[in-house]
Write an enzyme that holds these catalytic residues in place. Sequence first.
Site, mmCIF file in Angstrom:
data_model
loop_
_atom_site.group_PDB
_atom_site.id
_atom_site.type_symbol
_atom_site.label_atom_id
_atom_site.label_comp_id
_atom_site.label_asym_id
_atom_site.label_seq_id
_atom_site.Cartn_x
_atom_site.Cartn_y
_atom_site.Cartn_z
ATOM 1 N N GLU A 93 25.369 42.675 38.823
ATOM 2 C CA GLU A 93 24.914 42.603 40.205
ATOM 3 C C GLU A 93 25.484 43.731 41.048
ATOM 4 O O GLU A 93 26.537 44.279 40.752
ATOM 5 C CB GLU A 93 25.233 41.246 40.820
ATOM 6 N N CYS A 106 27.740 48.575 46.635
ATOM 7 C CA CYS A 106 28.868 48.082 45.855
ATOM 8 C C CYS A 106 28.363 47.868 44.435
ATOM 9 O O CYS A 106 27.431 47.094 44.221
ATOM 10 C CB CYS A 106 29.364 46.773 46.475
ATOM 11 N N CYS A 113 34.544 40.506 33.009
ATOM 12 C CA CYS A 113 35.830 41.145 33.284
ATOM 13 C C CYS A 113 36.894 40.383 32.500
ATOM 14 O O CYS A 113 36.761 39.188 32.261
ATOM 15 C CB CYS A 113 36.131 41.057 34.783
ATOM 16 N N CYS A 117 41.620 37.089 37.236
ATOM 17 C CA CYS A 117 42.067 36.674 38.576
ATOM 18 C C CYS A 117 41.511 35.276 38.879
ATOM 19 O O CYS A 117 40.345 35.005 38.655
ATOM 20 C CB CYS A 117 41.625 37.682 39.633
ATOM 21 N N CYS A 120 38.318 34.598 41.169
ATOM 22 C CA CYS A 120 37.164 35.484 40.992
ATOM 23 C C CYS A 120 36.160 34.923 39.992
ATOM 24 O O CYS A 120 36.524 34.456 38.911
ATOM 25 C CB CYS A 120 37.645 36.852 40.539
ATOM 26 N N CYS A 334 31.795 38.519 44.339
ATOM 27 C CA CYS A 334 31.757 39.080 42.980
ATOM 28 C C CYS A 334 31.331 38.097 41.901
ATOM 29 O O CYS A 334 31.990 37.092 41.690
ATOM 30 C CB CYS A 334 33.188 39.452 42.584
HETATM 31 N N1 SAH Z 1 38.606 44.575 39.461
HETATM 32 C C1 SAH Z 1 38.682 45.276 40.693
HETATM 33 C C2 SAH Z 1 37.374 45.382 41.442
HETATM 34 C C3 SAH Z 1 36.471 44.210 41.505
HETATM 35 S S1 SAH Z 1 36.843 42.863 42.557
HETATM 36 C C4 SAH Z 1 39.770 44.687 41.556
HETATM 37 O O1 SAH Z 1 40.398 43.730 41.160
HETATM 38 O O2 SAH Z 1 40.040 45.228 42.604
HETATM 39 C C5 SAH Z 1 36.706 43.466 44.204
HETATM 40 C C6 SAH Z 1 37.610 42.734 45.182
HETATM 41 O O3 SAH Z 1 37.136 41.408 45.457
HETATM 42 C C7 SAH Z 1 39.026 42.576 44.677
HETATM 43 O O4 SAH Z 1 39.929 42.813 45.722
HETATM 44 C C8 SAH Z 1 39.049 41.120 44.259
HETATM 45 O O5 SAH Z 1 40.342 40.634 44.163
HETATM 46 C C9 SAH Z 1 38.195 40.496 45.338
HETATM 47 N N2 SAH Z 1 37.641 39.170 45.051
HETATM 48 C C10 SAH Z 1 37.212 38.674 43.887
HETATM 49 N N3 SAH Z 1 36.776 37.419 44.033
HETATM 50 C C11 SAH Z 1 36.936 37.111 45.327
HETATM 51 C C12 SAH Z 1 36.673 35.949 46.102
HETATM 52 N N4 SAH Z 1 36.162 34.838 45.559
HETATM 53 N N5 SAH Z 1 36.974 36.005 47.414
HETATM 54 C C13 SAH Z 1 37.480 37.135 47.988
HETATM 55 N N6 SAH Z 1 37.738 38.244 47.313
HETATM 56 C C14 SAH Z 1 37.492 38.227 45.992
#
Ligand code: SAH
Length: 348
Positions: A93, A106, A113, A117, A120, A334
Amino acid sequence: MEKKDIKSLTLTELKEEMTALGEKPFRAVQLYEWMHQKQARGFEEMTNISAAMKAKCGESYLYTALRIVTVQESAIDGTKKYLFALSDGNMVESVWMRYKHGNSVCISSQVGCRMGCRFCASTLDGLVRNLSASEMLDQIYAITRETGERVSNVVVMGSGEPLDNYENLLRFITLLTDENGLHISQRNVTVSTCGIVPMMRKLAQEKLQITLALSLHAATDEKRRELMPIANQYTLEELMACCAYYFEQTGRRITFEYSLVRDVNDTRRDAETLAALIRGLNCHVNLIPVNPVKERAYVQSERQAVEAFAALLAKKGINATVRREMGRDIDGACGQLRRRFLSEAEEG
Ligand code: SAH
């Protein structure tokens, strides 16, 4: 033998390819223009290339193309979210946002991935595969075609960990910023990482003018480990030293991403710890109210807590902004759209 991915080749590499095929180097310039300026979807669209040449290219090279599966447009702010199918059927996406200073896309850098996290959605099923440079470009090209508008900013903040796909990421940046292609300025490119320290150091040494965003989300190792498994590998001390190094090498200010989760990392104490942690670093803090993901129990911070957090940072002289949530009504977070689509497909 596997066919070479022609849209991931630099112009210099493409010239060498043409020479090897017994063609004149100017053919490479024509092909490159079709791919990266006119954003052709296949060799068949290249009107000034002979049929014989197109056939030869078709035999020798892979030409990646995306298919739009769904487009959702936010009724609130016009943000568009695209679900694309790759040539092998995998899905990624991308998001298109219109800002005063231009249009921003974006993009995703991987299918899934493996960083894990906790908040996420992209990581719930692990990593499927890396995207090639061409597949990252294709997301931008397909959106440019669909909207009919130029893209001026690119953020690598969709699904995937870009520094876990380093070679393809660098190739993508080279092609994206090339004057013979879309020619987006490096300063308008942001790469976001969860903090893979050795790769951040390597990136610093490339001395690019891109912005590096670091997903921090907590100001103590203990809290960060609860949210992000990568924190078990690198301490905040190492991470902060690495950010200082990045600035030293590139002169580019780091952006810290901090997603606020109610009662987890959004208290006054958290804000104070964060301020102390990053004091003295040339940086900017982006506060993002966490986007609730159905599979996870995290809840957004109250508006008041977000404002108090930002105010405290400001008082300590730290540059902080609360990120506007774009496209809330269209699964903006994401990996949410792909997941919803996959689970609906499973339910049939
Ligand atoms: N892997 C990279 C880029 C992708 S995620 C990274 O970790 O930075 C892009 C951003 O969105 C990151 O800061 C991630 O921590 C955040 N993110 C992911 N899921 C989220 C959510 N449910 N709410 C808010 N931010 C989120």
